[in-house]
Design a protein around this motif. Structure first.
Motif, PDB file in Angstrom:
ATOM      1  N   ASN A   1      -2.438  -6.296   5.118  1.00  0.00           N
ATOM      2  CA  ASN A   1      -3.620  -5.610   4.581  1.00  0.00           C
ATOM      3  C   ASN A   1      -3.989  -4.427   5.484  1.00  0.00           C
ATOM      4  O   ASN A   1      -3.424  -4.269   6.569  1.00  0.00           O
ATOM      5  N   ASN A   2      -4.914  -3.604   4.997  1.00  0.00           N
ATOM      6  CA  ASN A   2      -5.404  -2.457   5.773  1.00  0.00           C
ATOM      7  C   ASN A   2      -4.274  -1.582   6.314  1.00  0.00           C
ATOM      8  O   ASN A   2      -4.160  -1.370   7.523  1.00  0.00           O
TER       9      ASN A   2
ATOM     10  N   CYS B   1      -1.904   2.111   5.589  1.00  0.00           N
ATOM     11  CA  CYS B   1      -1.660   3.341   4.833  1.00  0.00           C
ATOM     12  C   CYS B   1      -0.140   3.461   4.693  1.00  0.00           C
ATOM     13  O   CYS B   1       0.573   3.629   5.686  1.00  0.00           O
TER      14      CYS B   1
ATOM     15  N   GLU C   1      -5.753  -6.408   0.474  1.00  0.00           N
ATOM     16  CA  GLU C   1      -6.935  -5.550   0.623  1.00  0.00           C
ATOM     17  C   GLU C   1      -6.673  -4.364   1.549  1.00  0.00           C
ATOM     18  O   GLU C   1      -5.860  -4.450   2.468  1.00  0.00           O
ATOM     19  N   GLY C   2      -7.395  -3.289   1.294  1.00  0.00           N
ATOM     20  CA  GLY C   2      -7.393  -2.153   2.219  1.00  0.00           C
ATOM     21  C   GLY C   2      -6.091  -1.369   2.239  1.00  0.00           C
ATOM     22  O   GLY C   2      -5.748  -0.766   3.257  1.00  0.00           O
TER      23      GLY C   2
ATOM     24  N   LYS D   1      -3.741   1.749   1.148  1.00  0.00           N
ATOM     25  CA  LYS D   1      -3.804   3.103   0.617  1.00  0.00           C
ATOM     26  C   LYS D   1      -2.373   3.632   0.521  1.00  0.00           C
ATOM     27  O   LYS D   1      -1.552   3.367   1.412  1.00  0.00           O
TER      28      LYS D   1
END
Lengths: 306, 142
Positions: free
Chosen positions: A148-149, A151, A175-176, A178
């Motif tokens: 998660n989290n 980029c 989650e998180g 991008k």
């Protein structure tokens, strides 16, 4: 009995279990050397693939099992016109589990409808390649410590690259996340993926320049522009070397960014990058064997300490 | 606009996407049914710009409205009795459609596997999008 046709055939909790088992195997592979003794894996490869087939075969051999199969449609009864449905009905009585690669999209799903043994999709055309996705997830989880989290940048052929589509799908469940999607206009992600990202409110940007965005990435997933997916050779030649990752580009990246690639690599990563500790694509290929070992164990429902 | 006489007994399939009438004609096998049929192509429509209409005079049984919805989700069906509209139907979209739509993706297994059941699943009910169960390509209604 479960089949693995798409990466999302496993729930997030099943996927986490698979990755945990893979990491146990990484830590102590010898503990698992006999768990599939007496079991057989059939590799039904209707199109050539050295890496995926050998990875599956290595995985089964590492577990103490045996392997059988074919490595091209020419050397199988498909050359005589046998359907996928008939082939799998027969193979079901020869083996305990099978991995199928087929140039036609959806062939493994057809096989699963007629099979009495677990079917693993080992790649169907430009569609799905779930074990590559599991490999990518294991690599990120093991080397980054989280899923998660992040980029995550994808660079190159985002239109035909099934590994890209599958990994985007899989990562949207965490989650998180991008995405930064780096490609020329002609090789942008298909509309349906763009629509899904928008509908799910997942942040993403589409850019052409790798240099402009590399500094902000936690993961850079490079892809090959695949000759076999083009109908027009001119387009292929024009686009094949559009991105080349080299020392100069890597100098602008974070010191803990990871470079992944599903391999085979052609020109898109210069060999000089191979010695950079952030280049983990060969480690990724090794992890592919561990995750396939874990998957075979899960689908055959064998105990860890059999 | 072209005038076609009103029906006494039958159905009017209205709001067909312009150019789509023949597909519905073919699915309903109207060529082999003992009914009078008028096909109006590219009729003016305030809502759609252009639309097709099929008028069928006679008794039509066994029409699966849901399947018509899968072929064109915007259509409406007016049921006519004794010259007046007695019912207006809007098709609901079925979750699955088998052996009606065929996948046009040349890379799809359905193009080569004998005896396969062509199956589409509804993936976006708001826009009436169906995708092939096997290759997940969306069905192109053109």
């Amino acid at each position: 009995m479960k089949h693995i046709i798409s990466p999302t055939d496993l729930t997030v909790s099943e996927l986490n279990e698979l990755l945990e088992l893979s990491e146990e195997i990484i830590t102590a592979p010898k503990r698992f050397a006999q768990v599939c003794q007496g079991k057989k894996l059939a590799t039904l490869f209707y199109e050539p693939s050295t890496r995926t087939r050998l990875s599956f075969e290595a995985a089964m051999l590492n577990l103490g099992g045996s392997i059988l199969g074919f490595s091209s449609a020419d050397s199988s009864s498909a050359a005589k016109g046998e359907s996928v449905a008939d082939t799998i009905r027969v193979i079901s009585s020869y083996a305990d589990i099978c991995a199928i690669r087929h140039p036609k999209e959806g062939a493994p799903l057809v096989a699963s409808h007629f099979s009495s043994i677990p079917v693993i999709n080992a790649g169907d055309g430009g569609h799905n390649h779930p074990t590559q996705t599991f490999t990518d997830l294991l690599t990120i989880k093991n080397l980054k410590g989280r899923l998660n989290n992040l980029c995550v940048g994808f660079c190159g052929d985002l239109k035909f690259g099934r590994t890209v589509h599958s990994l985007i799908h899989a990562l949207t469940r965490y989650e998180g996340i991008k995405f930064v999607l780096i490609s020329p206009e002609e090789l942008r992600i298909p509309n349906y993926i763009r629509e899904e990202l928008i509908a799910a409110n997942i942040p993403f940007e589409e850019v052409r320049s790798l240099d402009d965005v590399i500094a902000g990435l936690d993961i850079l997933y490079m892809t090959r522009v695949q000759k076999e997916r083009f109908f027009n050779e001119e387009d292929y030649i024009r686009l094949k070397d559009i991105y080349i990752l080299d020392h100069k580009k890597m100098a602008n990246a974070n010191k803990d960014m990871l470079v992944l690639h599903p391999l085979p690599r052609v020109n898109e990563i210069a060999p000089e990058v191979d010695d950079d500790p952030r280049a983990v694509y060969f480690k990724q290929a090794e992890f592919g064997v561990y995750v396939r070992m874990a998957l075979i164990m899960k689908l055959l429902e064998v105990e860890k300490d059999a | 606009m072209l005038n076609i006489g009103g029906l006494n007994q039958g159905i009017v399939i209205d709001h067909i996407k312009a150019g789509g009438a023949m597909k519905i004609y073919s699915y309903l096998d109207l060529e082999n049914k003992d009914v009078s049929v008028a096909i109006i192509k590219n009729a003016k429509s305030n809502k759609m710009g252009k639309k097709d209409i099929i008028k069928i005079e006679g008794t039509m049984e066994d029409i699966d409205l849901d399947i018509l919805g899968a072929l064109d989700h915007r259509i409406t069906i007016n049921v006519i009795k004794d010259g007046v509209i007695v019912d207006k139907k809007f098709p609901t979209l079925p979750e699955r459609v088998t052996n009606i739509l065929k996948c046009r993706n040349p890379r799809c297994i359905t193009t080569v596997e004998p005896g396969i059941v062509h199956t589409f699943k509804l993936t976006d009910s708001r826009n009436g999008v169906y995708r092939c169960l096997y290759c997940e390509q969306s069905f192109d209604r053109r």
